[in-house]
Design an enzyme around this catalytic site. Structure first.
Site, short mmCIF file in Angstrom:
data_model
loop_
_atom_site.label_atom_id
_atom_site.label_comp_id
_atom_site.label_asym_id
_atom_site.label_seq_id
_atom_site.Cartn_x
_atom_site.Cartn_y
_atom_site.Cartn_z
CB SER A 141 6.08 -6.39 5.66
OG SER A 141 7.48 -6.37 5.77
CE1 TYR A 154 5.92 -1.04 4.79
CE2 TYR A 154 7.52 -2.54 5.78
CZ TYR A 154 6.58 -2.27 4.80
OH TYR A 154 6.27 -3.21 3.85
N1 LIG Z 1 8.90 -4.39 -2.03
C1 LIG Z 1 9.20 -4.91 -0.85
O1 LIG Z 1 10.37 -5.06 -0.47
C2 LIG Z 1 8.10 -5.33 0.09
C3 LIG Z 1 8.42 -6.19 1.14
C4 LIG Z 1 7.42 -6.58 2.02
C5 LIG Z 1 6.13 -6.13 1.84
N2 LIG Z 1 5.84 -5.29 0.81
C6 LIG Z 1 4.45 -4.81 0.70
O2 LIG Z 1 3.95 -5.18 -0.58
C7 LIG Z 1 2.98 -4.23 -1.01
C8 LIG Z 1 3.29 -3.82 -2.44
O3 LIG Z 1 4.61 -3.31 -2.47
P1 LIG Z 1 5.40 -3.04 -3.85
O4 LIG Z 1 6.77 -3.48 -3.61
O5 LIG Z 1 4.64 -3.57 -4.98
O6 LIG Z 1 5.38 -1.44 -3.86
P2 LIG Z 1 5.27 -0.42 -5.09
O7 LIG Z 1 5.86 -0.99 -6.30
O8 LIG Z 1 5.79 0.88 -4.57
O9 LIG Z 1 3.69 -0.30 -5.28
C9 LIG Z 1 2.87 0.32 -4.33
C10 LIG Z 1 1.48 0.45 -4.91
O10 LIG Z 1 0.62 1.11 -3.95
C11 LIG Z 1 -0.08 2.17 -4.62
N3 LIG Z 1 -0.43 3.23 -3.67
C12 LIG Z 1 0.39 3.85 -2.79
N4 LIG Z 1 -0.28 4.82 -2.13
C13 LIG Z 1 -1.56 4.77 -2.58
C14 LIG Z 1 -2.74 5.52 -2.31
N5 LIG Z 1 -2.75 6.53 -1.42
N6 LIG Z 1 -3.89 5.22 -2.97
C15 LIG Z 1 -3.91 4.23 -3.90
N7 LIG Z 1 -2.82 3.49 -4.21
C16 LIG Z 1 -1.66 3.76 -3.56
C17 LIG Z 1 0.93 2.63 -5.68
O11 LIG Z 1 0.36 3.29 -6.77
P3 LIG Z 1 0.34 4.89 -6.92
O12 LIG Z 1 1.64 5.41 -6.41
O13 LIG Z 1 0.06 5.13 -8.35
O14 LIG Z 1 -0.81 5.26 -6.06
C18 LIG Z 1 1.46 1.28 -6.18
O15 LIG Z 1 0.57 0.73 -7.11
C19 LIG Z 1 3.01 -3.08 0.01
O16 LIG Z 1 1.93 -3.21 0.88
C20 LIG Z 1 4.33 -3.30 0.74
O17 LIG Z 1 4.26 -2.83 2.07
C21 LIG Z 1 6.78 -4.89 -0.08
#
Ligand SMILES: NC(=O)c1ccc[n+]([C@@H]2O[C@H](COP(=O)([O-])OP(=O)(O)OC[C@H]3O[C@@H](n4cnc5c(N)ncnc54)[C@H](OP(=O)(O)O)[C@@H]3O)[C@@H](O)[C@H]2O)c1
Length: 268
Positions: A141, A154
């Site tokens: 991030s 975070y």
């Molecule tokens: N969205 C943003 O603004 C943003 C910005 C910067 C970085 N990021 C990073 O990008 C990545 C993806 O984010 P996103 O926006 O796609 O988030 P998201 O839509 O909330 O997806 C998160 C994913 O992680 C899985 N997950 C969470 N806990 C888990 C566990 N204990 N075991 C297995 N799977 C797990 C969730 O599936 P289940 O809940 O079904 O397990 C889901 O598939 C993350 O690492 C986040 O930190 C996001």
């Protein structure tokens, strides 16, 4: 690294960014192993990709449970015969004033965001090294380079992932195994909901669609990229923060008052 025909394991595959990456990789002919906790949404994603001709398999797994990362790699290797690319995309977020954060939530955050990717890499690395090739992609991030108020734990979890990625990349330099760190900025996915989304509007945070982030991840893989910081001017802020952090202090400290109502609402 070549995507067509490669075996790719991706965590967080049911999520906004992980889903977009999976679709783009599937289109390019990768063999995908999709991983997340929620069986329904993961199976749905698996069906969607198979219906469009991909041979994706879905493995439901709570990676936060002890022993699960190593067990997952073992199962994926058994079912696929190898893993060429590991994409660590699963992640969770804690938002609010740190004084209000429960220790168990901080621990869960570090487990999923930091310890799980490290454990998965630890389990897959001997296989990649034996083959003399592979790529690890860690999704971090922008907050992993700029310590952001109300996202203290975070930010720290992603700082750790970035440091780990850098050290490992150097360690593996002549091994044939590469390490890519990709740092998205605010992205419109279910990750950001309620107060975080409203706060982002007030702070006028730049926002990306997950498809745009996914294109950057795919291009980083194709080009054996080291690290990618997504978004302008965020990538410049990352540099300024590393050289002149006091300059950034002033503007972020000012934002705390604007964040206060949302941070308070989030931890109520
Ligand atoms: N969205 C943003 O603004 C943003 C910005 C910067 C970085 N990021 C990073 O990008 C990545 C993806 O984010 P996103 O926006 O796609 O988030 P998201 O839509 O909330 O997806 C998160 C994913 O992680 C899985 N997950 C969470 N806990 C888990 C566990 N204990 N075991 C297995 N799977 C797990 C969730 O599936 P289940 O809940 O079904 O397990 C889901 O598939 C993350 O690492 C986040 O930190 C996001």
């Amino acid at each position: 690294m070549k995507i067509v025909g490669s075996n790719i394991l991706i965590t967080g595959a049911s999520g906004g960014i992980g889903g977009a990456i999976s679709r783009q990789l599937a289109k390019q002919g990768a063999s995908l192993v999709l991983v997340s906790r929620d069986d329904d949404s993961l199976q749905k994603m698996g069906r969607e990709l198979r219906d469009s001709g991909n041979n994706a398999i879905a493995i439901t797994c709570d990676l936060g449970q002890a022993g699960q990362p190593a067990a997952l790699i073992e199962e994926a290797l058994k079912r696929r015969g190898g893993i060429d690319i590991l994409i660590n995309c699963a992640g969770i977020q804690n938002f609010g004033f740190f004084a209000d954060e429960k220790p168990a939530d901080t621990e869960a955050l570090f487990t999923v965001n930091t310890m799980v990717p490290i454990a998965l890499i630890n389990a897959v690395l001997p296989h990649m090294l034996a083959k003399g090739s592979g790529r690890i992609v860690n999704v971090g991030s922008i907050f992993g380079s700029i310590g952001f108020p109300c996202f203290a734990a975070y930010s720290a979890s992603k700082f750790a992932l970035r440091g780990f990625s850098e050290a490992l990349r150097r360690e593996l330099a002549s091994s044939g195994v590469g390490v890519t760190y990709v740092a998205p900025r605010f992205t419109r996915t279910p990750f950001n909901r309620g107060p975080v989304t409203r706060m982002a509007e007030i702070l006028k945070m730049n926002q990306d669609d997950p498809e745009r982030v996914a294109r950057q991840v795919v291009s980083a893989i194709e080009n054996d990229g080291r690290d990618r910081y997504l978004g302008w001017p965020e990538k410049i802020f990352v540099r300024i923060n590393s050289i002149l952090p006091r300059l950034v202090d002033a503007s972020l400290i000012k934002q705390v008052e604007l964040m206060r109502p949302f941070a308070t609402e989030s931890t109520r």
